[in-house]
Enzyme design. Structure first.
Site, PDB file in Angstrom:
ATOM      1  N   ASN A   7     -17.577  13.288   0.959  1.00 32.56           N
ATOM      2  CA  ASN A   7     -17.288  11.884   1.262  1.00 32.56           C
ATOM      3  C   ASN A   7     -18.123  11.523   2.479  1.00 32.56           C
ATOM      4  O   ASN A   7     -17.791  11.880   3.600  1.00 32.56           O
ATOM      5  CB  ASN A   7     -15.787  11.733   1.552  1.00 32.56           C
ATOM      6  CG  ASN A   7     -15.407  10.294   1.849  1.00 32.56           C
ATOM      7  OD1 ASN A   7     -16.261   9.417   1.952  1.00 32.56           O
ATOM      8  ND2 ASN A   7     -14.117  10.055   2.003  1.00 32.56           N
ATOM      9  N   ARG A  90     -18.003  10.901  -3.377  1.00 30.20           N
ATOM     10  CA  ARG A  90     -17.267   9.642  -3.376  1.00 30.20           C
ATOM     11  C   ARG A  90     -18.266   8.515  -3.121  1.00 30.20           C
ATOM     12  O   ARG A  90     -19.015   8.551  -2.144  1.00 30.20           O
ATOM     13  CB  ARG A  90     -16.231   9.658  -2.257  1.00 30.20           C
ATOM     14  CG  ARG A  90     -15.536   8.333  -2.147  1.00 30.20           C
ATOM     15  CD  ARG A  90     -14.730   8.223  -0.895  1.00 30.20           C
ATOM     16  NE  ARG A  90     -14.113   6.917  -0.853  1.00 30.20           N
ATOM     17  CZ  ARG A  90     -13.867   6.257   0.268  1.00 30.20           C
ATOM     18  NH1 ARG A  90     -14.174   6.788   1.422  1.00 30.20           N
ATOM     19  NH2 ARG A  90     -13.314   5.081   0.220  1.00 30.20           N
ATOM     20  N   HIS A 179      -9.882   2.088  -3.363  1.00 30.86           N
ATOM     21  CA  HIS A 179      -8.895   3.187  -3.429  1.00 30.86           C
ATOM     22  C   HIS A 179      -8.576   3.561  -4.877  1.00 30.86           C
ATOM     23  O   HIS A 179      -7.509   4.086  -5.158  1.00 30.86           O
ATOM     24  CB  HIS A 179      -7.537   2.799  -2.770  1.00 30.86           C
ATOM     25  CG  HIS A 179      -7.600   2.545  -1.303  1.00 30.86           C
ATOM     26  ND1 HIS A 179      -6.928   1.494  -0.714  1.00 30.86           N
ATOM     27  CD2 HIS A 179      -8.214   3.201  -0.297  1.00 30.86           C
ATOM     28  CE1 HIS A 179      -7.139   1.515   0.592  1.00 30.86           C
ATOM     29  NE2 HIS A 179      -7.923   2.541   0.876  1.00 30.86           N
ATOM     30  N   ARG A 240      -7.692  -4.478   9.734  1.00 35.68           N
ATOM     31  CA  ARG A 240      -8.149  -5.597   8.894  1.00 35.68           C
ATOM     32  C   ARG A 240      -7.032  -6.617   8.725  1.00 35.68           C
ATOM     33  O   ARG A 240      -5.861  -6.245   8.597  1.00 35.68           O
ATOM     34  CB  ARG A 240      -8.578  -5.096   7.509  1.00 35.68           C
ATOM     35  CG  ARG A 240      -9.769  -4.167   7.527  1.00 35.68           C
ATOM     36  CD  ARG A 240     -10.254  -3.900   6.101  1.00 35.68           C
ATOM     37  NE  ARG A 240     -11.168  -2.778   6.073  1.00 35.68           N
ATOM     38  CZ  ARG A 240     -10.951  -1.654   5.375  1.00 35.68           C
ATOM     39  NH1 ARG A 240      -9.858  -1.522   4.640  1.00 35.68           N
ATOM     40  NH2 ARG A 240     -11.830  -0.678   5.411  1.00 35.68           N
ATOM     41  N   GLU A 383      -7.283  12.500  -2.943  1.00 36.07           N
ATOM     42  CA  GLU A 383      -8.510  11.928  -3.494  1.00 36.07           C
ATOM     43  C   GLU A 383      -9.560  13.004  -3.755  1.00 36.07           C
ATOM     44  O   GLU A 383     -10.317  12.918  -4.710  1.00 36.07           O
ATOM     45  CB  GLU A 383      -9.041  10.843  -2.549  1.00 36.07           C
ATOM     46  CG  GLU A 383      -8.178   9.592  -2.632  1.00 36.07           C
ATOM     47  CD  GLU A 383      -8.429   8.570  -1.536  1.00 36.07           C
ATOM     48  OE1 GLU A 383      -7.973   8.810  -0.400  1.00 36.07           O
ATOM     49  OE2 GLU A 383      -9.074   7.549  -1.792  1.00 36.07           O
TER      50      GLU A 383
END
Ligand code: ADP
Length: 396
Positions: A7, A90, A179, A240, A383
């Site tokens: 990743n 990823r 996601h 965010r 993940e």
């Protein structure tokens, strides 16, 4: 087969080496401060975590150090690179081109590059990791697993914005969602736990981490999700803003003489839990501050949970019902009081939380009462494992 999962960000790179037969993590770690100075963290299964400063002017050196650590005589977990059967990468944005994971070839890399427009901070960084791995492991097959792919099943009614249609036609402005690897992994596992075929389930996944999104998964397909063209839309997140009135951007920019770039930076990096609380973007810090009477920290936690409640309501409506609501990621797996707060507002759905069962962190568990009409669950996301599974399926 051992699968190296990568990743890669612009200055960091997380990795795990996973045995695909046993699904055990053989070793994991991360490279940080790539292009600045360089720090390698390496942890073999059952062993001590080691941190060492290493010069990493580019990602190629970073991956060299990862390979060195994995094959190191003393603390390594494999003898040579021959024991790495594939690499799973990823990739953040697959646009409309990628509806599933794909083997990396010159053509697919080019297609990912063409999606960079939609994720200018992420895709180029992800591809730097791909190229560095190809340079060092030219004969190892590599697979791209996209954050957006799972949500490509959304219907037009869910993914189109109320904007002039030409923006979609000309620039592919639409909702993509992120996601996806987590939403897919967690929803599948949820169906297994509740013992209902995935293809017949209505599941709402609450992926609540520093970045946070909800998804509505109906009959095994994502039919809606809270993030949009970018990960800025939807829930209130660590830093965010999530959904806001778009007119706020012009209003504040004029008041404070800020540029568009500055405004976007504020919405991405200085808003959310951090912005509201003025304390931290981290749920644990906010719990601490709130318990000492900090009102803004408490407000941030309440607003976070309230937005989750509203989205759950929206997705139960979108699917005309829901069988299971599942919590995952840092906050979803660990924050007992957040889950409790959210679930107390779901009694209209017939959902009943068992507060005793809810007292758990980071473990797979049903947290609803036996009478609850909707199953409530905690399912830790993974993940990396999901990427390893996808990679295996494509290179087999
Ligand atoms: P990401 O992968 O998006 O960076 P994570 O899924 O790791 O994020 O989640 C990070 C969030 O999880 C942080 O807000 C952190 O405070 C929260 N978190 C982790 N552990 C706990 C805990 N024990 N209690 C409450 N919140 C927690």
């Amino acid at each position: 087969m051992n699968i190296l999962v990568i990743n890669c960000g612009s200055s960091s790179l997380k990795y795990q080496l996973i045995n695909s037969e046993t699904e055990d993590v053989l070793a994991k770690g991360l490279c940080e401060r790539i292009g600045i100075d360089g720090m390698l963290t390496y942890q073999p299964a059952g062993g001590e975590k080691e941190k060492s400063e290493k010069a990493m002017p580019t990602h190629t050196e970073a991956i060299k150090f990862v390979i060195e650590a994995l094959t190191n005589e003393k603390t390594g977990v494999i003898k040579s690179l021959d024991e790495v059967g594939a690499v799973g990468h990823r990739i953040v944005h697959g646009g409309e081109k990628f509806t599933a994971s794909t083997v990396l070839t010159a053509e697919t890399i080019q297609a990912i590059e063409e999606c960079s427009d939609l994720a200018p901070l992420h895709n180029p960084a992800n591809l730097i990791g791909v190229r560095a791995c190809q340079e060092l492991m030219p004969n190892v097959p590599m697979v791209a697993v996209f954050d957006t792919a799972f949500h490509q099943t959304m219907p037009k009614t869910a993914y189109l914005y109320g904007l002039p249609y030409e923006y979609y036609e000309n620039y592919k402005v639409r909702r993509y969602g992120f996601h996806g690897t987590s939403h897919s992994f967690v929803s599948k596992r949820t169906a297994e736990i509740i013992g209902k075929p995935y293809e017949d389930c209505k599941i709402i996944v609450c992926h609540l981490g520093n970045g946070a999104s909800l998804s509505a998964v109906m009959n095994g397909k994502s039919v809606d999700t809270s993030m949009g063209l970018t990960p800025l839309e939807g829930l209130v997140m660590g830093t965010r803003s999530g959904d806001i009135d778009p007119a706020i951007i012009e209003f504040v920019a004029k008041k404070e003489g800020k540029t568009l770039d500055e405004m976007m930076n504020i919405l991405n990096k200085k808003s959310g839990l951090l912005g509201i609380s003025c304390v931290s973007s981290d749920g644990r810090d906010l719990e601490d501050a709130a318990s000492k009477g900090d009102e803004k920290a408490q407000a941030a936690l309440d607003i976070f949970a309230y937005r989750v409640v509203k989205y759950i309501g929206a997705y139960a409506a979108a699917m005309n019902g829901v069988d299971a609501i599942v919590f995952t990621a840092g906050i979803g797996e660990n924050d007992i009081s957040c889950r409790s707060k959210v679930c107390k507002n779901l009694t209209y759905l017939g959902a009943q939380i068992d507060e005793e069962l809810n007292k758990c962190r980071g473990e797979e568990r049903i947290i609803s009462t036996p009478e609850s009409k909707v199953k409530l669950l905690v399912v830790p996301t993974n993940e990396e494992l999901a990427i390893a599974r996808e990679t295996l399926a494509l290179v087999k």
